[in-house]
Design an enzyme around this catalytic site. Structure first.
Site, PDB file in Angstrom:
ATOM      1  CD  GLU A 119      -3.612  -2.754   7.129  1.00 39.54           C
ATOM      2  OE1 GLU A 119      -2.531  -3.004   6.583  1.00 39.54           O
ATOM      3  OE2 GLU A 119      -4.200  -1.675   7.003  1.00 39.54           O
TER       4      GLU A 119
ATOM      5  CD  GLU B  78      -3.009   5.317   6.807  1.00 39.49           C
ATOM      6  OE1 GLU B  78      -2.982   5.396   5.564  1.00 39.49           O
ATOM      7  OE2 GLU B  78      -2.078   4.808   7.479  1.00 39.49           O
TER       8      GLU B  78
ATOM      9  CB  SER C 187       5.126  -1.901  11.983  1.00 41.77           C
ATOM     10  OG  SER C 187       4.707  -0.562  12.187  1.00 41.77           O
TER      11      SER C 187
ATOM     12  CG  ASN D  59      -1.742   1.195   1.409  1.00 45.21           C
ATOM     13  OD1 ASN D  59      -1.799   2.033   0.500  1.00 45.21           O
ATOM     14  ND2 ASN D  59      -2.399   1.314   2.548  1.00 45.21           N
ATOM     15  CD1 TRP D  60       3.442   0.899  -2.817  1.00 46.03           C
ATOM     16  CD2 TRP D  60       3.485   1.973  -4.792  1.00 46.03           C
ATOM     17  NE1 TRP D  60       4.107   0.094  -3.714  1.00 46.03           N
ATOM     18  CE2 TRP D  60       4.141   0.727  -4.927  1.00 46.03           C
ATOM     19  CE3 TRP D  60       3.386   2.816  -5.896  1.00 46.03           C
ATOM     20  CZ2 TRP D  60       4.699   0.318  -6.156  1.00 46.03           C
ATOM     21  CZ3 TRP D  60       3.930   2.403  -7.112  1.00 46.03           C
ATOM     22  CH2 TRP D  60       4.584   1.164  -7.239  1.00 46.03           C
ATOM     23  CE  LYS D  61      -0.256   3.119   4.708  1.00 39.01           C
ATOM     24  NZ  LYS D  61      -0.173   3.188   6.156  1.00 39.01           N
TER      25      LYS D  61
ATOM     26  N   GLY E 206       2.804  -1.134   4.257  1.00 42.53           N
ATOM     27  CA  GLY E 206       2.865   0.287   3.923  1.00 42.53           C
ATOM     28  C   GLY E 206       4.302   0.711   3.693  1.00 42.53           C
ATOM     29  N   GLY E 207       4.930   1.256   4.738  1.00 38.63           N
ATOM     30  CA  GLY E 207       6.283   1.823   4.632  1.00 38.63           C
ATOM     31  C   GLY E 207       7.282   0.941   3.897  1.00 38.63           C
TER      32      GLY E 207
ATOM     33  N   GLY F 239       2.368   2.035  10.805  1.00 37.71           N
ATOM     34  CA  GLY F 239       3.317   3.140  10.693  1.00 37.71           C
ATOM     35  C   GLY F 239       3.991   3.510  12.004  1.00 37.71           C
TER      36      GLY F 239
ATOM     37  CG  HIS G 213      -5.843   1.702   5.231  1.00 41.72           C
ATOM     38  ND1 HIS G 213      -5.451   2.642   6.154  1.00 41.72           N
ATOM     39  CD2 HIS G 213      -4.795   0.866   5.065  1.00 41.72           C
ATOM     40  CE1 HIS G 213      -4.206   2.368   6.529  1.00 41.72           C
ATOM     41  NE2 HIS G 213      -3.787   1.302   5.880  1.00 41.72           N
TER      42      HIS G 213
HETATM   43  P1  PGA Z   1       2.771   0.131   7.603  1.00 39.47           P
HETATM   44  O1  PGA Z   1       1.314   0.334   6.968  1.00 39.47           O
HETATM   45  O2  PGA Z   1       3.345  -1.132   7.020  1.00 39.47           O
HETATM   46  O3  PGA Z   1       3.549   1.342   7.201  1.00 39.47           O
HETATM   47  O4  PGA Z   1       2.600   0.012   9.080  1.00 39.47           O
HETATM   48  C1  PGA Z   1       0.471  -0.757   6.758  1.00 39.47           C
HETATM   49  C2  PGA Z   1      -0.837  -0.283   6.171  1.00 39.47           C
HETATM   50  O5  PGA Z   1      -1.308   0.792   6.549  1.00 39.47           O
HETATM   51  O6  PGA Z   1      -1.426  -0.958   5.302  1.00 39.47           O
END
Ligand code: PGA
Length: 257
Positions: free
Chosen positions: A170, A100, A216, A9-11, A237-238, A176, A98
């Protein structure tokens, strides 16, 4: 056997050139090391869906996802993107719900349910995210919260619809933050999810449900998470923003097979 899925997930990261370059790098690496049981998914921002789809074209098991969608087909919804628009770029998956989106943009389970139906109707594959906040975990409510998120969304679908869905657990406190769930915590919640699917759709069906862990996940902890019986992959994500890290996580999955 359940499909194993490694999704990035490149956000809201990367510009047009960087997104295409990362997609191309991943295409090269995965083309040389494909696996019939593993799907790899990348989720760039909306403007880059088409270029990333082009960059990965023809690579077996590599797919492009959108990070969100609107549930209406078309119309006066300034700033929104429909599932048909997403499909027209060649993308095949859509991340829905998600945390977010839920927390920063006020998405509730009703909206997420509408999005799920729209994605399925368009023939795309939803990646549905569920998970508890830190406060909910401190109050030992994680199982109740996640089961309720599922009851208000996938449990309202029929069997044929549900079997297309990928679920991602998640925990919000792990996203994050570097505070990855322990393998025990992940396994416990993945089992809760599988059990919820089993109660509604039957045991055999629940055994085919792919459930990803997100929060993470990185090259150092991926192997221990993937060793859990009910963890079928990761939503990253990251660590998905660098090809080496993302490929290292994918390799951790390949090593379990
Ligand atoms: P993260 O994000 O790996 O940076 O914790 C995961 C996500 O939000 O899908």
């Amino acid at each position: 056997m359940r499909r194993k899925i490694i999704a990035g997930n490149w956000k809201m990261n990367k510009n047009a050139a960087d997104a295409a370059a990362l997609a191309q790098e991943l295409a090269v690496q995965i083309r040389t090391n494909p696996h019939p049981k593993v799907d790899t998914v990348i989720a760039p921002a909306f403007p880059f869906l088409a270029s990333c789809t082009q960059a990965i074209s023809g690579v077996p098991g590599l797919h492009v996802a959108a990070q969100n969608c609107h549930w209406e087909k078309e119309g006066a919804f300034t700033g929104e993107v429909s599932v048909d628009m997403i499909a027209s770029t060649g993308a095949t998956h859509v991340i829905i719900g998600h945390s977010e989106r839920r927390i920063l943009f006020g998405e509730n389970d009703e909206m997420i349910f509408n999005k799920l139906k729209a994605v399925l109707a368009a023939g795309l594959i939803p990646i549905l995210c569920v998970g508890e906040t830190l406060e909910q975990r401190r109050n030992h409510q994680q199982a109740i919260v996640v089961a309720e998120q599922l009851e208000k969304t996938i449990c309202k679908l029929n069997y044929k619809q549900e079997e297309k869905i990928i679920i991602a657990y998640e925990p919000v406190w792990a996203i994050g933050t570097g505070m990855t769930a322990s393998p025990e915590q992940a396994q416990e919640m993945h089992a809760v999810i599988r059990n919820t699917v089993s109660l509604k759709f039957g045991h055999a069906h629940s055994e085919t449900q792919s459930i990803l862990y997100g929060g993470s996940c990185n090259p150092s902890n991926a192997a221990s998470l993937f060793a859990c019986a009910d963890v079928d992959g990761a939503l990253i994500g990251g660590a998905s923003l660098k090809s080496n890290d993302f490929i290292a996580i994918r390799n951790a999955m390949l090593n379990t097979l």
